[in-house]
Design a protein around this motif. Structure first.
Motif, mmCIF file in Angstrom:
data_model
loop_
_atom_site.group_PDB
_atom_site.id
_atom_site.type_symbol
_atom_site.label_atom_id
_atom_site.label_comp_id
_atom_site.label_asym_id
_atom_site.label_seq_id
_atom_site.Cartn_x
_atom_site.Cartn_y
_atom_site.Cartn_z
ATOM 1 N N SER A 1 0.947 -1.141 0.043
ATOM 2 C CA SER A 1 -0.128 0.035 0.014
ATOM 3 C C SER A 1 0.988 1.131 -0.052
ATOM 4 N N VAL A 2 0.362 2.450 -0.396
ATOM 5 C CA VAL A 2 0.966 3.657 -0.223
ATOM 6 C C VAL A 2 0.484 4.535 0.832
ATOM 7 N N SER A 3 1.350 5.148 1.709
ATOM 8 C CA SER A 3 1.099 6.178 2.797
ATOM 9 C C SER A 3 1.752 7.293 2.323
ATOM 10 N N GLN A 4 0.952 8.562 3.089
ATOM 11 C CA GLN A 4 1.639 9.660 3.059
ATOM 12 C C GLN A 4 2.613 9.980 4.071
ATOM 13 N N ARG A 5 3.654 10.192 4.095
ATOM 14 C CA ARG A 5 4.485 10.664 5.324
ATOM 15 C C ARG A 5 4.632 12.117 5.304
ATOM 16 N N ASN A 6 4.312 12.757 6.420
ATOM 17 C CA ASN A 6 4.233 14.341 6.394
ATOM 18 C C ASN A 6 5.684 14.692 6.636
ATOM 19 N N ALA A 7 5.941 16.274 6.146
ATOM 20 C CA ALA A 7 7.033 16.995 6.255
ATOM 21 C C ALA A 7 7.410 17.094 8.000
ATOM 22 N N ARG A 8 8.693 16.997 8.353
ATOM 23 C CA ARG A 8 8.903 16.901 9.579
ATOM 24 C C ARG A 8 10.503 17.752 9.498
ATOM 25 N N GLU A 9 11.038 17.937 10.709
ATOM 26 C CA GLU A 9 12.113 18.616 10.994
ATOM 27 C C GLU A 9 13.382 17.471 11.247
ATOM 28 N N GLY A 10 14.207 17.534 10.817
ATOM 29 C CA GLY A 10 15.444 16.580 11.091
ATOM 30 C C GLY A 10 16.740 17.211 11.390
ATOM 31 N N ASN B 1 21.061 17.151 10.670
ATOM 32 C CA ASN B 1 22.047 16.652 10.097
ATOM 33 C C ASN B 1 23.025 16.307 11.211
ATOM 34 N N PRO B 2 23.287 14.712 10.974
ATOM 35 C CA PRO B 2 24.066 14.126 12.016
ATOM 36 C C PRO B 2 25.734 14.911 12.128
ATOM 37 N N SER B 3 26.187 15.030 10.879
ATOM 38 C CA SER B 3 27.551 15.666 11.212
ATOM 39 C C SER B 3 27.806 17.227 11.520
ATOM 40 N N THR B 4 26.569 17.947 11.212
ATOM 41 C CA THR B 4 26.723 19.386 11.653
ATOM 42 C C THR B 4 25.902 19.736 12.955
ATOM 43 N N GLY B 5 24.848 18.828 12.899
ATOM 44 C CA GLY B 5 23.696 19.172 14.081
ATOM 45 C C GLY B 5 22.897 20.186 13.716
ATOM 46 N N LYS B 6 22.661 20.571 12.372
ATOM 47 C CA LYS B 6 21.950 21.670 12.096
ATOM 48 C C LYS B 6 20.521 21.005 11.703
ATOM 49 N N THR B 7 19.479 21.818 12.075
ATOM 50 C CA THR B 7 18.058 21.440 11.769
ATOM 51 C C THR B 7 17.774 21.447 10.327
ATOM 52 N N ILE B 8 17.171 20.586 9.532
ATOM 53 C CA ILE B 8 17.106 20.652 8.302
ATOM 54 C C ILE B 8 15.421 20.042 8.214
ATOM 55 N N HIS B 9 14.983 20.552 6.932
ATOM 56 C CA HIS B 9 13.565 20.346 6.549
ATOM 57 C C HIS B 9 13.560 19.125 5.657
ATOM 58 N N ILE B 10 12.692 18.009 6.245
ATOM 59 C CA ILE B 10 12.402 16.921 5.345
ATOM 60 C C ILE B 10 11.183 17.011 4.812
ATOM 61 N N PRO B 11 10.831 17.112 3.572
ATOM 62 C CA PRO B 11 9.716 17.314 2.710
ATOM 63 C C PRO B 11 8.791 16.050 2.968
ATOM 64 N N ALA B 12 7.191 16.380 2.731
ATOM 65 C CA ALA B 12 6.510 15.387 2.747
ATOM 66 C C ALA B 12 6.671 14.318 1.554
ATOM 67 N N LYS B 13 6.309 13.072 1.733
ATOM 68 C CA LYS B 13 6.407 12.052 0.550
ATOM 69 C C LYS B 13 5.682 10.862 0.689
ATOM 70 N N LYS B 14 5.347 10.245 -0.604
ATOM 71 C CA LYS B 14 4.700 8.962 -0.372
ATOM 72 C C LYS B 14 5.704 8.001 -0.099
ATOM 73 N N VAL B 15 5.215 6.960 0.677
ATOM 74 C CA VAL B 15 5.956 5.664 0.750
ATOM 75 C C VAL B 15 5.409 4.450 0.586
ATOM 76 N N VAL B 16 5.914 3.271 -0.094
ATOM 77 C CA VAL B 16 5.514 2.064 -0.193
ATOM 78 C C VAL B 16 5.681 1.474 1.032
ATOM 79 N N LYS B 17 4.438 0.824 1.552
ATOM 80 C CA LYS B 17 4.438 -0.467 2.754
ATOM 81 C C LYS B 17 4.268 -1.703 2.337
#
Length: 90
Positions: free
Chosen positions: A51-60, A62-78
């Motif tokens: 099935s296909v699900s919608q994953r909402n946008a979220r903040e993440g 960057n593990p190397s710098t620690g800066k906050t990044i925006h992760i866009p919404a996308k569809k994912v296959v389950k």
């Protein structure tokens, strides 16, 4: 098992040529992909369902710098395994 090994196994089990097995596998994969693109669910009783699900946008972060990044919404296959497949593995 990779795609080539799967094609070889399908050909041996079904008693068909590798070319026919490859064509059948590619048809199966294309039809599953096409159905999921349309937003439909694909279910094989006992094996599992895709099935296909919608994953909402979220903040993440960057593990190397620690800066906050925006992760866009996308569809994912389950994929959810069916009871027969789960029982066969366990």
């Amino acid at each position: 098992m990779n795609k080539t090994e799967l094609i070889d196994a399908m050909a041996a089990d079904a008693g068909i040529t590798k070319a026919a097995a490859k064509k059948a596998l590619e048809s199966f994969l294309g039809n599953v992909e096409g159905s999921l693109k349309k937003g439909n669910r694909v279910s094989l009783v006992g094996f599992g369902s895709w099935s296909v699900s919608q994953r909402n946008a979220r903040e993440g972060r960057n593990p190397s710098t620690g800066k906050t990044i925006h992760i866009p919404a996308k569809k994912v296959v389950k994929f959810k395994a069916g009871s027969d497949l789960s029982d066969a593995v366990n």
